[in-house]
Design a protein around this motif. Structure first.
Motif, PDB file in Angstrom:
ATOM      1  N   LEU A 193       0.856  -1.177   0.000  1.00 30.42           N
ATOM      2  CA  LEU A 193       0.000   0.000   0.000  1.00 30.42           C
ATOM      3  C   LEU A 193       0.893   1.227   0.000  1.00 30.42           C
ATOM      4  O   LEU A 193       1.717   1.408   0.908  1.00 30.42           O
ATOM      5  N   ALA A 194       0.736   2.063  -1.011  1.00 27.75           N
ATOM      6  CA  ALA A 194       1.486   3.321  -1.082  1.00 27.75           C
ATOM      7  C   ALA A 194       0.789   4.358  -0.207  1.00 27.75           C
ATOM      8  O   ALA A 194      -0.436   4.333  -0.036  1.00 27.75           O
ATOM      9  N   TRP A 195       1.565   5.279   0.338  1.00 29.96           N
ATOM     10  CA  TRP A 195       0.993   6.315   1.208  1.00 29.96           C
ATOM     11  C   TRP A 195      -0.064   7.134   0.477  1.00 29.96           C
ATOM     12  O   TRP A 195      -1.055   7.546   1.075  1.00 29.96           O
ATOM     13  N   GLU A 196       0.143   7.369  -0.824  1.00 31.28           N
ATOM     14  CA  GLU A 196      -0.838   8.184  -1.561  1.00 31.28           C
ATOM     15  C   GLU A 196      -2.199   7.496  -1.695  1.00 31.28           C
ATOM     16  O   GLU A 196      -3.210   8.155  -1.913  1.00 31.28           O
ATOM     17  N   ASP A 197      -2.220   6.167  -1.579  1.00 24.90           N
ATOM     18  CA  ASP A 197      -3.479   5.426  -1.708  1.00 24.90           C
ATOM     19  C   ASP A 197      -4.219   5.273  -0.385  1.00 24.90           C
ATOM     20  O   ASP A 197      -5.360   4.819  -0.357  1.00 24.90           O
ATOM     21  N   LEU A 198      -3.590   5.645   0.714  1.00 25.75           N
ATOM     22  CA  LEU A 198      -4.182   5.453   2.041  1.00 25.75           C
ATOM     23  C   LEU A 198      -5.166   6.573   2.356  1.00 25.75           C
ATOM     24  O   LEU A 198      -4.815   7.752   2.328  1.00 25.75           O
ATOM     25  N   LYS A 199      -6.408   6.186   2.637  1.00 22.66           N
ATOM     26  CA  LYS A 199      -7.450   7.158   2.983  1.00 22.66           C
ATOM     27  C   LYS A 199      -7.528   7.318   4.505  1.00 22.66           C
ATOM     28  O   LYS A 199      -7.474   8.414   5.025  1.00 22.66           O
ATOM     29  N   PHE A 200      -7.704   6.206   5.223  1.00 21.84           N
ATOM     30  CA  PHE A 200      -7.640   6.223   6.679  1.00 21.84           C
ATOM     31  C   PHE A 200      -7.258   4.843   7.183  1.00 21.84           C
ATOM     32  O   PHE A 200      -7.318   3.863   6.449  1.00 21.84           O
ATOM     33  N   ALA A 201      -6.828   4.788   8.440  1.00 18.96           N
ATOM     34  CA  ALA A 201      -6.322   3.533   9.001  1.00 18.96           C
ATOM     35  C   ALA A 201      -6.868   3.337  10.406  1.00 18.96           C
ATOM     36  O   ALA A 201      -7.146   4.300  11.120  1.00 18.96           O
ATOM     37  N   LYS A 202      -7.003   2.084  10.778  1.00 22.25           N
ATOM     38  CA  LYS A 202      -7.512   1.710  12.098  1.00 22.25           C
ATOM     39  C   LYS A 202      -6.590   0.645  12.680  1.00 22.25           C
ATOM     40  O   LYS A 202      -6.350  -0.379  12.050  1.00 22.25           O
ATOM     41  N   PHE A 203      -6.071   0.891  13.874  1.00 22.81           N
ATOM     42  CA  PHE A 203      -5.214  -0.064  14.572  1.00 22.81           C
ATOM     43  C   PHE A 203      -6.097  -0.946  15.434  1.00 22.81           C
ATOM     44  O   PHE A 203      -6.881  -0.465  16.246  1.00 22.81           O
ATOM     45  N   VAL A 204      -5.979  -2.272  15.264  1.00 22.96           N
ATOM     46  CA  VAL A 204      -6.792  -3.227  16.009  1.00 22.96           C
ATOM     47  C   VAL A 204      -5.845  -4.137  16.798  1.00 22.96           C
ATOM     48  O   VAL A 204      -5.255  -5.060  16.234  1.00 22.96           O
ATOM     49  N   PRO A 205      -5.681  -3.889  18.102  1.00 24.35           N
ATOM     50  CA  PRO A 205      -4.759  -4.697  18.904  1.00 24.35           C
ATOM     51  C   PRO A 205      -5.424  -5.960  19.439  1.00 24.35           C
ATOM     52  O   PRO A 205      -5.819  -6.036  20.602  1.00 24.35           O
ATOM     53  N   LEU A 206      -5.563  -6.963  18.601  1.00 28.82           N
ATOM     54  CA  LEU A 206      -6.131  -8.233  19.027  1.00 28.82           C
ATOM     55  C   LEU A 206      -5.132  -8.983  19.901  1.00 28.82           C
ATOM     56  O   LEU A 206      -3.938  -8.681  19.903  1.00 28.82           O
ATOM     57  N   PHE A 207      -5.598  -9.992  20.605  1.00 28.24           N
ATOM     58  CA  PHE A 207      -4.743 -10.724  21.541  1.00 28.24           C
ATOM     59  C   PHE A 207      -3.586 -11.429  20.824  1.00 28.24           C
ATOM     60  O   PHE A 207      -2.443 -11.320  21.232  1.00 28.24           O
ATOM     61  N   SER A 251      -2.804 -11.150  17.397  1.00 28.50           N
ATOM     62  CA  SER A 251      -2.253 -10.444  16.248  1.00 28.50           C
ATOM     63  C   SER A 251      -2.624  -8.972  16.326  1.00 28.50           C
ATOM     64  O   SER A 251      -3.794  -8.629  16.494  1.00 28.50           O
ATOM     65  N   LYS A 252      -1.625  -8.117  16.213  1.00 30.71           N
ATOM     66  CA  LYS A 252      -1.875  -6.680  16.158  1.00 30.71           C
ATOM     67  C   LYS A 252      -2.018  -6.320  14.685  1.00 30.71           C
ATOM     68  O   LYS A 252      -1.145  -6.623  13.878  1.00 30.71           O
ATOM     69  N   ARG A 253      -3.122  -5.692  14.327  1.00 29.49           N
ATOM     70  CA  ARG A 253      -3.418  -5.434  12.920  1.00 29.49           C
ATOM     71  C   ARG A 253      -3.621  -3.955  12.649  1.00 29.49           C
ATOM     72  O   ARG A 253      -4.133  -3.226  13.488  1.00 29.49           O
ATOM     73  N   LEU A 254      -3.231  -3.571  11.448  1.00 32.57           N
ATOM     74  CA  LEU A 254      -3.518  -2.242  10.941  1.00 32.57           C
ATOM     75  C   LEU A 254      -4.410  -2.427   9.720  1.00 32.57           C
ATOM     76  O   LEU A 254      -3.993  -3.031   8.735  1.00 32.57           O
ATOM     77  N   ILE A 255      -5.644  -1.948   9.836  1.00 31.10           N
ATOM     78  CA  ILE A 255      -6.579  -2.041   8.714  1.00 31.10           C
ATOM     79  C   ILE A 255      -6.515  -0.714   7.979  1.00 31.10           C
ATOM     80  O   ILE A 255      -6.839   0.332   8.541  1.00 31.10           O
ATOM     81  N   CYS A 256      -6.066  -0.758   6.738  1.00 30.53           N
ATOM     82  CA  CYS A 256      -5.890   0.440   5.919  1.00 30.53           C
ATOM     83  C   CYS A 256      -6.991   0.495   4.873  1.00 30.53           C
ATOM     84  O   CYS A 256      -7.145  -0.441   4.087  1.00 30.53           O
ATOM     85  N   PHE A 257      -7.733   1.575   4.869  1.00 33.24           N
ATOM     86  CA  PHE A 257      -8.777   1.780   3.876  1.00 33.24           C
ATOM     87  C   PHE A 257      -8.211   2.654   2.768  1.00 33.24           C
ATOM     88  O   PHE A 257      -7.714   3.742   3.034  1.00 33.24           O
ATOM     89  N   THR A 258      -8.286   2.146   1.555  1.00 30.23           N
ATOM     90  CA  THR A 258      -7.693   2.838   0.418  1.00 30.23           C
ATOM     91  C   THR A 258      -8.698   3.788  -0.218  1.00 30.23           C
ATOM     92  O   THR A 258      -9.896   3.725   0.071  1.00 30.23           O
ATOM     93  N   LYS A 259      -8.204   4.618  -1.096  1.00 26.43           N
ATOM     94  CA  LYS A 259      -9.082   5.536  -1.831  1.00 26.43           C
ATOM     95  C   LYS A 259      -9.966   4.773  -2.797  1.00 26.43           C
ATOM     96  O   LYS A 259     -11.000   5.274  -3.211  1.00 26.43           O
ATOM     97  N   ARG A 260      -9.574   3.555  -3.136  1.00 28.29           N
ATOM     98  CA  ARG A 260     -10.400   2.701  -4.002  1.00 28.29           C
ATOM     99  C   ARG A 260     -11.468   1.964  -3.208  1.00 28.29           C
ATOM    100  O   ARG A 260     -12.301   1.289  -3.779  1.00 28.29           O
ATOM    101  N   GLY A 261     -11.411   2.067  -1.866  1.00 33.92           N
ATOM    102  CA  GLY A 261     -12.455   1.506  -1.031  1.00 33.92           C
ATOM    103  C   GLY A 261     -12.187   0.122  -0.491  1.00 33.92           C
ATOM    104  O   GLY A 261     -12.892  -0.344   0.386  1.00 33.92           O
ATOM    105  N   ARG A 262     -11.179  -0.565  -0.985  1.00 29.35           N
ATOM    106  CA  ARG A 262     -10.905  -1.926  -0.538  1.00 29.35           C
ATOM    107  C   ARG A 262      -9.900  -1.896   0.607  1.00 29.35           C
ATOM    108  O   ARG A 262      -8.793  -1.385   0.446  1.00 29.35           O
TER     109      ARG A 262
END
Length: 149
Positions: free
Chosen positions: A96-110, A112-123
């Motif tokens: 994921l390129a920085w220019e494609d990143l719309k917003f991000a959500k950090f999810v600290p699960l027990f 696995s720590k995950r970063l969910i990145c929402f792109t400008k394309r919506g996926r």
């Protein structure tokens, strides 16, 4: 370079930040479970193999092979945060390129720590991070690219 990227780079520190995608203990646990399932499958095959249709055997072998591939990438996968974006070694490389990143959500699960990145394309693109450096960077990314809508 956007203002979000500039703020992020100054907050995170020297790039690239690289670390394991999954905790080593979880990856080893996955391999242990695969070994247990494999022993059980061999036992069932030697005991009841003649009673099972060939397509079912092929499906079980295919599913077991898929589990081995996922466990391999859990053990060897790396996530990298660089000036260009975020990359993760996986079955298919996640990038994921920085220019494609719309917003991000950090999810600290027990497990696995995950970063969910929402792109400008919506996926959304999901990245895992096991190292403390990656987890801190994930938290900073989610704060800088928080949803303002």
């Amino acid at each position: 370079m956007s203002s979000e990227s500039t703020a992020l780079f100054s907050t995170i520190g020297p790039l690239p930040v690289r670390g394991r995608s999954w905790p080593k203990a979880i990856a080893i646990l996955a391999w242990l479970l695969i070994a247990i399932i494999g022993v059980r499958l061999v036992y069932i095959a030697t005991t009841y193999g003649q009673q099972v249709d060939t397509p079912i055997i092929a499906g079980v072998i295919l599913a077991y092979s898929g589990m081995i591939i996922v466990a391999f990438y859990m053990l060897t996968g790396q996530t990298t945060i660089s000036e260009h974006g975020i990359q993760q070694d996986w079955i298919l490389k996640r990038e994921l390129a920085w220019e494609d990143l719309k917003f991000a959500k950090f999810v600290p699960l027990f497990f696995s720590k995950r970063l969910i990145c929402f792109t400008k394309r919506g996926r959304p693109v999901v990245f895992q991070g096991a190292s403390p450096e990656l987890q801190i960077a994930f938290a900073h990314i989610s704060l800088i690219y928080k949803r303002t809508v």
